[in-house]
Design a protein around this motif. Structure first.
Motif, PDB file in Angstrom:
ATOM      1  N   LEU A 206      57.931  58.454  19.535  1.00  0.00           N
ATOM      2  CA  LEU A 206      58.464  57.409  20.226  1.00  0.00           C
ATOM      3  C   LEU A 206      59.561  56.714  19.085  1.00  0.00           C
ATOM      4  CD1 LEU A 206      55.593  55.497  21.870  1.00  0.00           C
ATOM      5  CD2 LEU A 206      57.094  57.044  22.934  1.00  0.00           C
ATOM      6  N   VAL A 207      60.688  56.407  19.785  1.00  0.00           N
ATOM      7  CA  VAL A 207      61.608  55.665  19.250  1.00  0.00           C
ATOM      8  C   VAL A 207      61.938  54.269  19.763  1.00  0.00           C
ATOM      9  CG1 VAL A 207      64.045  55.724  18.217  1.00  0.00           C
ATOM     10  CG2 VAL A 207      62.775  57.717  18.174  1.00  0.00           C
ATOM     11  N   LEU A 208      61.823  52.997  19.186  1.00  0.00           N
ATOM     12  CA  LEU A 208      62.411  51.636  19.713  1.00  0.00           C
ATOM     13  C   LEU A 208      63.809  51.722  19.800  1.00  0.00           C
ATOM     14  CD1 LEU A 208      61.027  48.977  21.009  1.00  0.00           C
ATOM     15  CD2 LEU A 208      61.265  48.233  18.625  1.00  0.00           C
ATOM     16  N   VAL A 209      64.236  51.365  20.841  1.00  0.00           N
ATOM     17  CA  VAL A 209      65.708  51.289  21.033  1.00  0.00           C
ATOM     18  C   VAL A 209      66.110  49.869  21.751  1.00  0.00           C
ATOM     19  CG1 VAL A 209      65.842  53.933  21.538  1.00  0.00           C
ATOM     20  CG2 VAL A 209      65.553  52.576  23.531  1.00  0.00           C
ATOM     21  N   ASP A 210      67.492  49.777  22.107  1.00  0.00           N
ATOM     22  CA  ASP A 210      68.143  48.888  22.687  1.00  0.00           C
ATOM     23  C   ASP A 210      67.621  47.492  21.908  1.00  0.00           C
ATOM     24  OD1 ASP A 210      69.813  48.269  24.984  1.00  0.00           O
ATOM     25  OD2 ASP A 210      67.965  46.987  25.762  1.00  0.00           O
ATOM     26  N   GLU A 211      68.082  46.301  22.569  1.00  0.00           N
ATOM     27  CA  GLU A 211      67.747  44.787  21.741  1.00  0.00           C
ATOM     28  C   GLU A 211      66.223  44.831  21.846  1.00  0.00           C
ATOM     29  OE1 GLU A 211      68.630  41.563  24.006  1.00  0.00           O
ATOM     30  OE2 GLU A 211      68.153  42.302  25.879  1.00  0.00           O
ATOM     31  N   VAL A 212      65.528  43.940  21.224  1.00  0.00           N
ATOM     32  CA  VAL A 212      64.164  43.557  21.061  1.00  0.00           C
ATOM     33  C   VAL A 212      64.059  42.080  20.857  1.00  0.00           C
ATOM     34  CG1 VAL A 212      64.142  44.155  18.637  1.00  0.00           C
ATOM     35  CG2 VAL A 212      61.963  44.418  19.883  1.00  0.00           C
ATOM     36  N   LEU A 213      63.080  41.811  21.676  1.00  0.00           N
ATOM     37  CA  LEU A 213      62.550  40.446  21.467  1.00  0.00           C
ATOM     38  C   LEU A 213      63.548  39.285  21.593  1.00  0.00           C
ATOM     39  CD1 LEU A 213      59.861  41.536  19.171  1.00  0.00           C
ATOM     40  CD2 LEU A 213      59.188  40.557  21.139  1.00  0.00           C
ATOM     41  N   THR A 214      64.374  39.323  22.309  1.00  0.00           N
ATOM     42  CA  THR A 214      65.493  38.143  22.233  1.00  0.00           C
ATOM     43  C   THR A 214      65.175  37.629  23.692  1.00  0.00           C
ATOM     44  OG1 THR A 214      66.999  39.393  23.715  1.00  0.00           O
ATOM     45  CG2 THR A 214      67.042  39.925  21.457  1.00  0.00           C
ATOM     46  N   PRO A 215      65.956  36.335  23.666  1.00  0.00           N
ATOM     47  CA  PRO A 215      65.848  35.642  25.252  1.00  0.00           C
ATOM     48  C   PRO A 215      66.240  36.314  26.245  1.00  0.00           C
ATOM     49  CG  PRO A 215      66.927  34.309  23.165  1.00  0.00           C
ATOM     50  CD  PRO A 215      66.941  35.885  22.784  1.00  0.00           C
TER      51      PRO A 215
ATOM     52  N   LYS B  23      76.787  34.554  22.483  1.00  0.00           N
ATOM     53  CA  LYS B  23      75.716  35.197  22.848  1.00  0.00           C
ATOM     54  C   LYS B  23      75.300  36.597  22.448  1.00  0.00           C
ATOM     55  CE  LYS B  23      73.083  36.750  27.113  1.00  0.00           C
ATOM     56  NZ  LYS B  23      73.585  37.853  27.144  1.00  0.00           N
ATOM     57  N   GLY B  24      76.258  37.453  22.447  1.00  0.00           N
ATOM     58  CA  GLY B  24      76.235  38.778  21.964  1.00  0.00           C
ATOM     59  C   GLY B  24      75.985  39.088  20.642  1.00  0.00           C
ATOM     60  N   ALA B  25      76.621  38.117  19.775  1.00  0.00           N
ATOM     61  CA  ALA B  25      76.243  37.956  18.307  1.00  0.00           C
ATOM     62  C   ALA B  25      75.010  37.550  17.987  1.00  0.00           C
ATOM     63  CB  ALA B  25      77.152  37.408  17.662  1.00  0.00           C
ATOM     64  N   LEU B  26      74.506  36.583  18.852  1.00  0.00           N
ATOM     65  CA  LEU B  26      73.208  36.110  18.566  1.00  0.00           C
ATOM     66  C   LEU B  26      72.123  37.167  18.788  1.00  0.00           C
ATOM     67  CD1 LEU B  26      71.794  32.432  19.358  1.00  0.00           C
ATOM     68  CD2 LEU B  26      70.640  34.157  19.926  1.00  0.00           C
ATOM     69  N   LEU B  27      72.165  37.698  20.094  1.00  0.00           N
ATOM     70  CA  LEU B  27      71.321  38.593  20.556  1.00  0.00           C
ATOM     71  C   LEU B  27      71.304  39.679  19.491  1.00  0.00           C
ATOM     72  CD1 LEU B  27      71.922  39.100  24.319  1.00  0.00           C
ATOM     73  CD2 LEU B  27      69.999  37.665  23.089  1.00  0.00           C
ATOM     74  N   THR B  28      72.160  40.197  18.780  1.00  0.00           N
ATOM     75  CA  THR B  28      72.587  41.396  17.968  1.00  0.00           C
ATOM     76  C   THR B  28      71.727  40.922  16.633  1.00  0.00           C
ATOM     77  OG1 THR B  28      74.407  42.186  18.936  1.00  0.00           O
ATOM     78  CG2 THR B  28      73.873  42.825  16.460  1.00  0.00           C
ATOM     79  N   GLN B  29      71.728  39.728  15.985  1.00  0.00           N
ATOM     80  CA  GLN B  29      71.466  39.362  14.754  1.00  0.00           C
ATOM     81  C   GLN B  29      69.838  39.052  15.009  1.00  0.00           C
ATOM     82  OE1 GLN B  29      73.271  39.695  11.995  1.00  0.00           O
ATOM     83  NE2 GLN B  29      74.579  40.365  13.430  1.00  0.00           N
ATOM     84  N   LEU B  30      69.361  38.534  16.143  1.00  0.00           N
ATOM     85  CA  LEU B  30      68.100  38.199  16.364  1.00  0.00           C
ATOM     86  C   LEU B  30      67.400  39.528  16.496  1.00  0.00           C
ATOM     87  CD1 LEU B  30      65.704  36.557  16.683  1.00  0.00           C
ATOM     88  CD2 LEU B  30      66.300  36.189  19.150  1.00  0.00           C
ATOM     89  N   SER B  31      67.900  40.663  17.243  1.00  0.00           N
ATOM     90  CA  SER B  31      67.167  41.799  17.107  1.00  0.00           C
ATOM     91  C   SER B  31      67.054  42.682  15.872  1.00  0.00           C
ATOM     92  CB  SER B  31      67.948  42.900  18.050  1.00  0.00           C
ATOM     93  OG  SER B  31      67.852  42.607  19.517  1.00  0.00           O
ATOM     94  N   ALA B  32      68.215  42.198  15.086  1.00  0.00           N
ATOM     95  CA  ALA B  32      68.060  42.938  13.768  1.00  0.00           C
ATOM     96  C   ALA B  32      66.939  42.170  12.868  1.00  0.00           C
ATOM     97  CB  ALA B  32      69.347  42.631  12.846  1.00  0.00           C
ATOM     98  N   HIS B  33      66.723  40.816  13.160  1.00  0.00           N
ATOM     99  CA  HIS B  33      65.515  40.185  12.393  1.00  0.00           C
ATOM    100  C   HIS B  33      64.340  40.673  12.691  1.00  0.00           C
ATOM    101  CE1 HIS B  33      63.414  37.028  10.806  1.00  0.00           C
ATOM    102  NE2 HIS B  33      62.729  36.739  11.784  1.00  0.00           N
ATOM    103  N   TRP B  34      64.048  40.911  14.158  1.00  0.00           N
ATOM    104  CA  TRP B  34      62.983  41.759  14.669  1.00  0.00           C
ATOM    105  C   TRP B  34      62.872  43.098  14.145  1.00  0.00           C
ATOM    106  CZ3 TRP B  34      59.009  38.937  16.128  1.00  0.00           C
ATOM    107  CH2 TRP B  34      59.288  37.791  16.886  1.00  0.00           C
TER     108      TRP B  34
END
Length: 303
Positions: A227-236, A57-68
């Motif tokens: 403003l700076v967008l931080v953390d994960e973004v648009l993940t499940p 899950k952690g890798a998936l969230l990171t890679q999906l955030s990177a896509h966004w």
């Protein structure tokens, strides 16, 4: 718990100072201006972290955030992002690198705004509960006669407090957000959050996913006050993703997020309880939902 599930990462193994540990992420100091965000396989629901995690899950969230983040750079180039790189700092011990690869982001360090910036395009969850009781969402009066899961005429900004560990986030009004952030900053956060949501909503719809709601977090650039967008973004983890194909107004929806887990917790009387371990089939089904969301949104197989 399967041996490939990562629920804890020790600072000693990483060789960096751990400065924070969230529900999912471990945060390490690389230098005065740079942090290493590492997404574990932990999963939380109703503000409680479950005992076991979801494999990969952690890798998936990171890679999906990177896509966004890549899409945001293209569609909203004026918005600063905290992401520097998905690569690891060179000081990470070689024996630890396999543990961290694909689940880590080097990010710029910024002061973080003390609210969760939530945008809702459909009425569901706590918003639906409040609406049924009072006809409002975060204190805002909405049109009469809305049904569960109905698409709102326009997306709305519904901020919440950012709770301390062990506490629960609290939905707040726009006015309260303005008191916390200052009216000018709150207005910028609202406007950018809606812009991000609308971009993502349109992108996802073309790929068979409805983004019912999502949560953003922002910091402020100390030099420019931008403003700076931080953390994960648009993940499940931070969003409700629904199947467009099976969407029907008036009921709960088939989802590609934590809703399957939330439903299991509620139906078994474990909602909000500490020390709960997911059965293997619930963990597997949740992983399948996350994987399908990733593949639909990126067009790539995982992994």
């Amino acid at each position: 718990m399967p041996s490939d599930v990562v629920v804890e990462i020790n600072a000693k193994d990483v060789g960096l100072e751990k400065i924070a540990s969230g529900k999912v992420r471990e945060i390490f100091k690389v230098d005065d201006e740079t942090l290493l965000f590492v997404a574990t396989d932990r999963i939380s629901a109703y503000d409680v972290v479950l005992e076991n995690g979801i494999s990969g899950k952690g890798a998936l969230l990171t890679q999906l955030s990177a896509h966004w983040f890549d899409l945001i750079r293209t569609h909203i180039p004026s918005l600063q992002l905290h992401l520097i790189s998905l690569s690891l700092p060179p000081t990470i011990p070689p024996e630890t690198q396999p543990l961290l690869v694909n689940r880590s982001m080097q990010v710029r360090r910024h002061p973080i705004l003390p609210i969760e910036s939530i945008v809702r395009g459909y009425i569901t969850g706590s918003a639906w509960a409040e609406y049924r009781a009072s006809g409002t969402v975060n204190g805002m009066r909405l049109a009469a006669g809305l049904r569960e899961s109905q698409k709102l005429e326009t997306a709305i900004w519904t901020p919440s407090t950012k709770a301390e560990a062990g506490e629960h986030d609290e939905n707040i009004s726009k006015e309260r957000a303005g008191e916390i952030l200052g009216e000018e900053v709150a207005g910028r956060v609202e406007g950018m959050s809606l812009r991000l949501y609308e971009m993502a909503r349109d992108y996802a719809e073309k790929r068979g996913i409805l983004i019912a709601d999502t949560k953003f977090e922002f910091g402020l650039d100390a030099q420019t006050n931008e403003l700076v967008l931080v953390d994960e973004v648009l993940t499940p983890d931070s969003s409700r993703f629904w199947s467009a194909e099976s969407y029907v107004v008036g009921r709960s929806q088939q989802s590609y997020d934590k809703q399957y887990l939330r439903d299991w917790l509620t139906s078994t009387g474990n909602r909000g309880k500490e020390g709960v371990t997911l059965p293997e089939d619930v963990a597997r089904r949740t992983a399948e939902k996350y994987t399908e969301a990733y593949e639909r949104l990126t067009g790539k197989a995982w992994p």
